[in-house]
Write a protein that holds these residues in place. Structure first.
Motif, PDB file in Angstrom:
ATOM      1  N   GLU A  57       4.256  36.330   5.726  1.00 46.44           N
ATOM      2  CA  GLU A  57       4.184  34.914   6.094  1.00 46.44           C
ATOM      3  C   GLU A  57       5.570  34.366   6.426  1.00 46.44           C
ATOM      4  N   VAL A  58       6.558  34.756   5.656  1.00 46.73           N
ATOM      5  CA  VAL A  58       7.932  34.306   5.921  1.00 46.73           C
ATOM      6  C   VAL A  58       8.407  34.818   7.275  1.00 46.73           C
ATOM      7  N   ILE A  59       8.142  36.093   7.561  1.00 44.27           N
ATOM      8  CA  ILE A  59       8.540  36.659   8.863  1.00 44.27           C
ATOM      9  C   ILE A  59       7.832  35.927   9.984  1.00 44.27           C
ATOM     10  N   ASP A  60       6.548  35.649   9.787  1.00 42.56           N
ATOM     11  CA  ASP A  60       5.781  34.934  10.804  1.00 42.56           C
ATOM     12  C   ASP A  60       6.341  33.536  11.019  1.00 42.56           C
ATOM     13  N   LEU A  61       6.715  32.862   9.933  1.00 44.40           N
ATOM     14  CA  LEU A  61       7.274  31.517  10.063  1.00 44.40           C
ATOM     15  C   LEU A  61       8.640  31.535  10.750  1.00 44.40           C
ATOM     16  N   LYS A  62       9.419  32.581  10.511  1.00 42.89           N
ATOM     17  CA  LYS A  62      10.732  32.678  11.137  1.00 42.89           C
ATOM     18  C   LYS A  62      10.645  33.012  12.617  1.00 42.89           C
ATOM     19  N   GLN A  63       9.651  33.800  12.997  1.00 38.76           N
ATOM     20  CA  GLN A  63       9.603  34.295  14.370  1.00 38.76           C
ATOM     21  C   GLN A  63       8.614  33.556  15.252  1.00 38.76           C
ATOM     22  N   GLY A  64       7.502  33.140  14.716  1.00 42.02           N
ATOM     23  CA  GLY A  64       6.463  32.581  15.572  1.00 42.02           C
ATOM     24  C   GLY A  64       6.286  31.091  15.385  1.00 42.02           C
ATOM     25  N   LEU A  65       6.037  30.417  16.486  1.00 44.68           N
ATOM     26  CA  LEU A  65       5.812  28.980  16.426  1.00 44.68           C
ATOM     27  C   LEU A  65       4.372  28.647  16.048  1.00 44.68           C
ATOM     28  N   GLN A  66       3.454  29.584  16.235  1.00 41.69           N
ATOM     29  CA  GLN A  66       2.057  29.321  15.905  1.00 41.69           C
ATOM     30  C   GLN A  66       1.878  29.050  14.424  1.00 41.69           C
ATOM     31  N   ALA A  67       2.550  29.818  13.583  1.00 35.45           N
ATOM     32  CA  ALA A  67       2.415  29.618  12.144  1.00 35.45           C
ATOM     33  C   ALA A  67       2.981  28.263  11.731  1.00 35.45           C
ATOM     34  N   GLU A  69       3.188  25.624  13.671  1.00 40.04           N
ATOM     35  CA  GLU A  69       2.271  24.608  14.183  1.00 40.04           C
ATOM     36  C   GLU A  69       1.030  24.504  13.296  1.00 40.04           C
ATOM     37  N   GLU A  70       0.511  25.629  12.863  1.00 40.05           N
ATOM     38  CA  GLU A  70      -0.671  25.630  11.998  1.00 40.05           C
ATOM     39  C   GLU A  70      -0.378  24.922  10.668  1.00 40.05           C
ATOM     40  N   ARG A  71       0.776  25.222  10.101  1.00 38.85           N
ATOM     41  CA  ARG A  71       1.167  24.556   8.853  1.00 38.85           C
ATOM     42  C   ARG A  71       1.316  23.050   9.061  1.00 38.85           C
ATOM     43  N   ALA A  72       1.946  22.649  10.153  1.00 43.13           N
ATOM     44  CA  ALA A  72       2.154  21.223  10.431  1.00 43.13           C
ATOM     45  C   ALA A  72       0.815  20.516  10.594  1.00 43.13           C
ATOM     46  N   ARG A  73      -0.132  21.170  11.245  1.00 43.55           N
ATOM     47  CA  ARG A  73      -1.441  20.551  11.453  1.00 43.55           C
ATOM     48  C   ARG A  73      -2.223  20.438  10.142  1.00 43.55           C
ATOM     49  N   LEU A  76       0.436  18.645   7.132  1.00 43.34           N
ATOM     50  CA  LEU A  76       1.056  17.358   7.439  1.00 43.34           C
ATOM     51  C   LEU A  76       0.195  16.466   8.323  1.00 43.34           C
ATOM     52  N   GLY A  77      -0.912  17.012   8.828  1.00 44.66           N
ATOM     53  CA  GLY A  77      -1.813  16.221   9.657  1.00 44.66           C
ATOM     54  C   GLY A  77      -1.236  15.867  11.017  1.00 44.66           C
ATOM     55  N   MET A  78      -0.351  16.688  11.522  1.00 46.75           N
ATOM     56  CA  MET A  78       0.279  16.396  12.808  1.00 46.75           C
ATOM     57  C   MET A  78      -0.658  16.752  13.963  1.00 46.75           C
ATOM     58  N   VAL A  79      -0.542  16.027  15.063  1.00 47.62           N
ATOM     59  CA  VAL A  79      -1.324  16.281  16.272  1.00 47.62           C
ATOM     60  C   VAL A  79      -0.373  16.359  17.458  1.00 47.62           C
ATOM     61  N   LYS A  80      -0.834  17.063  18.503  1.00 46.54           N
ATOM     62  CA  LYS A  80      -0.024  17.170  19.715  1.00 46.54           C
ATOM     63  C   LYS A  80      -0.163  15.893  20.545  1.00 46.54           C
ATOM     64  N   LYS A  81       0.715  15.771  21.504  1.00 52.14           N
ATOM     65  CA  LYS A  81       0.666  14.642  22.421  1.00 52.14           C
ATOM     66  C   LYS A  81      -0.645  14.718  23.206  1.00 52.14           C
TER      67      LYS A  81
END
Length: 99
Positions: A57-67, A69-73, A76-81
């Motif tokens: 999970e740490v490697i995924d968080l360091k390298q990929g933006l998908q992880a 984004e998934e955590r933020a959604r 944190l309840g974040m949404v895209k524009k």
């Protein structure tokens, strides 16, 4: 004289057997430690698997933006524009409603 020698040897054998079975370094203690060792090995294997998952999970968080984004959604309840967020809230069930 032979009886005395046999009696001494039997007593010595009993003392040594007692120490073998029941002393701090005896067989009973060895069996208890073997069981404790097996339990610890199982716990270590479980923790090793958990650590591997966390490392991935740490490697995924360091390298990929998908992880990220998934955590933020999710957390944190974040949404895209230009996205619309819908939240559905279930009404709490009361004891009177079921009767």
């Amino acid at each position: 004289m032979k009886r005395l020698l046999v009696a001494i040897l039997v007593i010595l054998l009993l003392v040594l057997q007692y120490r073998l079975w029941f002393s701090d370094g005896g067989l009973v203690k060895m069996w208890q430690l073997s069981e404790a060792l097996e339990v610890q090995k199982q716990e270590n294997a479980r923790l090793l698997e958990r650590n591997r998952a966390l490392e991935a999970e740490v490697i995924d968080l360091k390298q990929g933006l998908q992880a990220i984004e998934e955590r933020a959604r999710t957390e944190l309840g974040m949404v895209k524009k230009d996205e619309t967020f819908f939240q559905i809230i279930d009404e709490p069930k009361t004891a009177e409603a079921g009767q």
